[in-house]
Design a protein around this motif. Structure first.
Motif, mmCIF file in Angstrom:
data_model
loop_
_atom_site.group_PDB
_atom_site.id
_atom_site.type_symbol
_atom_site.label_atom_id
_atom_site.label_comp_id
_atom_site.label_asym_id
_atom_site.label_seq_id
_atom_site.Cartn_x
_atom_site.Cartn_y
_atom_site.Cartn_z
ATOM 1 N N TYR A 145 0.849 -1.185 0.000
ATOM 2 C CA TYR A 145 0.000 0.000 0.000
ATOM 3 C C TYR A 145 0.888 1.240 0.000
ATOM 4 C CZ TYR A 145 -2.619 -3.626 2.599
ATOM 5 O OH TYR A 145 -3.169 -4.801 3.040
ATOM 6 N N ASP A 173 -8.008 -4.066 -2.325
ATOM 7 C CA ASP A 173 -7.381 -2.749 -2.195
ATOM 8 C C ASP A 173 -8.120 -1.716 -3.034
ATOM 9 O OD1 ASP A 173 -5.519 -3.983 -0.610
ATOM 10 O OD2 ASP A 173 -3.952 -4.031 -2.126
ATOM 11 N N LYS A 184 -6.478 1.621 6.229
ATOM 12 C CA LYS A 184 -6.495 0.182 6.001
ATOM 13 C C LYS A 184 -7.767 -0.407 6.598
ATOM 14 C CE LYS A 184 -1.481 -0.141 6.803
ATOM 15 N NZ LYS A 184 -0.450 -0.799 7.656
ATOM 16 N N LYS A 185 -8.112 -1.579 6.096
ATOM 17 C CA LYS A 185 -9.193 -2.353 6.720
ATOM 18 C C LYS A 185 -8.853 -3.823 6.558
ATOM 19 C CE LYS A 185 -14.145 -3.299 6.848
ATOM 20 N NZ LYS A 185 -15.472 -3.023 6.239
ATOM 21 N N SER A 188 -6.609 -5.221 3.656
ATOM 22 C CA SER A 188 -6.659 -4.379 2.458
ATOM 23 C C SER A 188 -6.229 -2.949 2.782
ATOM 24 C CB SER A 188 -8.079 -4.357 1.874
ATOM 25 O OG SER A 188 -8.502 -5.661 1.529
ATOM 26 N N GLY A 189 -5.733 -2.256 1.748
ATOM 27 C CA GLY A 189 -5.282 -0.881 1.936
ATOM 28 C C GLY A 189 -5.547 -0.025 0.716
ATOM 29 N N ASN A 229 -11.598 -3.879 1.032
ATOM 30 C CA ASN A 229 -11.681 -5.246 1.552
ATOM 31 C C ASN A 229 -12.896 -5.999 1.012
ATOM 32 O OD1 ASN A 229 -10.364 -7.227 3.165
ATOM 33 N ND2 ASN A 229 -11.972 -7.044 4.697
ATOM 34 N N VAL A 251 -5.229 -10.227 7.766
ATOM 35 C CA VAL A 251 -4.408 -9.057 8.067
ATOM 36 C C VAL A 251 -3.051 -9.443 8.625
ATOM 37 C CG1 VAL A 251 -5.386 -8.809 10.384
ATOM 38 C CG2 VAL A 251 -4.376 -6.829 9.241
ATOM 39 N N GLN A 276 -0.231 -7.363 6.135
ATOM 40 C CA GLN A 276 -0.309 -6.145 6.931
ATOM 41 C C GLN A 276 -0.135 -4.886 6.106
ATOM 42 O OE1 GLN A 276 2.338 -6.413 10.267
ATOM 43 N NE2 GLN A 276 1.348 -8.208 11.115
ATOM 44 N N ASN A 277 0.714 -4.931 5.091
ATOM 45 C CA ASN A 277 0.977 -3.744 4.266
ATOM 46 C C ASN A 277 0.959 -4.037 2.774
ATOM 47 O OD1 ASN A 277 1.636 -1.657 6.373
ATOM 48 N ND2 ASN A 277 3.140 -3.207 6.916
#
Length: 253
Positions: free
Chosen positions: A144, A164, A188-189, A192-193, A236, A244, A248-249
């Motif tokens: 992200y 995303d 973020k959720k 997803s970002g 998401n 997640v 995470q990223n």
């Protein structure tokens, strides 16, 4: 701006105010504890000076013990202050990027794009759409964040598959617009970002284009409420969700 949107934005402000009030209280507590630790160090320094004067042995022992106790308390207070201020910093950062802050419930016009499938291929892909929102794509996705150079469509489509959101902007966008878009990439959720990438295929009369899996929203000018609503609604929601703790990223596959 209609009354419903104004009410929704007021609600967001109140939510942020509540979280901000808690974090501000923590900051005040941390500063007070820090001040107490500094007072303790100053007092310990004074005790050390007194201990160096011509006192009796028993008095020196008592002062030395008192100095040691004061230092221990001061060290503990300093440690507590660091922890409290650290928690404040974490809460303050988290409150600014809470996905619920984007629930403006603004009226948005979104195109439901054709689903061209989601196969994987290492080879270049020719897409039916200039800004694709589905289709065969690279087995590798991206992290992200804000991109100064446009990644391949094949990788971007993979990100969409994971839920995303991608914000496309003109490469010659103003610094003010870049700052606003960059701020949105912090949200973020779950797994997803949000990504922001430059793209020359945006029509000249559109300032930004926002996409999710099989969804496109074109805007003639940047509108935080509309983009926020789009992100909140579609993040998401891709056909393949990654937990997640694994994603995470982004950039996990």
């Amino acid at each position: 701006m209609n009354a419903r949107l104004e009410m929704n934005m007021d609600m967001h402000a109140n939510m942020q105010h509540g979280t901000g009030g808690t974090s501000t209280l923590l900051l005040y507590i941390g500063l007070i504890v820090l001040a107490l630790s500094i007072i303790g160090y100053v007092y310990a320094s004074q005790l050390k000076k007194e201990n160096a004067s011509g006192l009796k042995k028993a008095e020196k022992v008592a002062l030395k013990k008192k100095n040691k106790t004061t230092l221990v308390i001061s060290h503990s207070l300093l440690g507590a202050a660091i922890v409290v201020v650290g928690i404040y910093a974490i809460l303050n950062a988290a409150s600014k990027t809470n996905i619920d802050n984007l629930n403006y419930n603004a009226a948005i016009q979104v195109t439901d794009d054709k689903d061209y499938g989601r196969g994987h291929s290492e080879a270049p892909v020719t897409y039916e759409m200039k800004i694709p929102t589905s289709g065969t794509h690279s087995p590798h996705d991206l992290k992200y964040g804000f991109y100064k150079e446009k990644p391949t469509n094949e990788m971007l489509v993979h990100n969409l598959e994971h839920g995303d959101i991608i914000i496309y902007y003109h490469k010659d966008a103003s610094p003010e617009l870049i700052a606003k878009i960059t701020a949105l990439t912090k949200y973020k959720k779950a797994g997803s970002g949000v990504l922001a990438v430059p793209y020359g295929d945006i029509q000249s009369d559109k300032e930004v284009v926002v996409t999710a899996w099989t969804k496109t929203m074109e805007l003639a000018s940047f509108d935080e409420a509309k983009i926020g609503t789009f992100i909140y609604k579609y993040i998401n929601k891709g056909p393949e969700e990654i937990p997640v703790e694994i994603r995470q990223n982004g950039g996990t596959m």
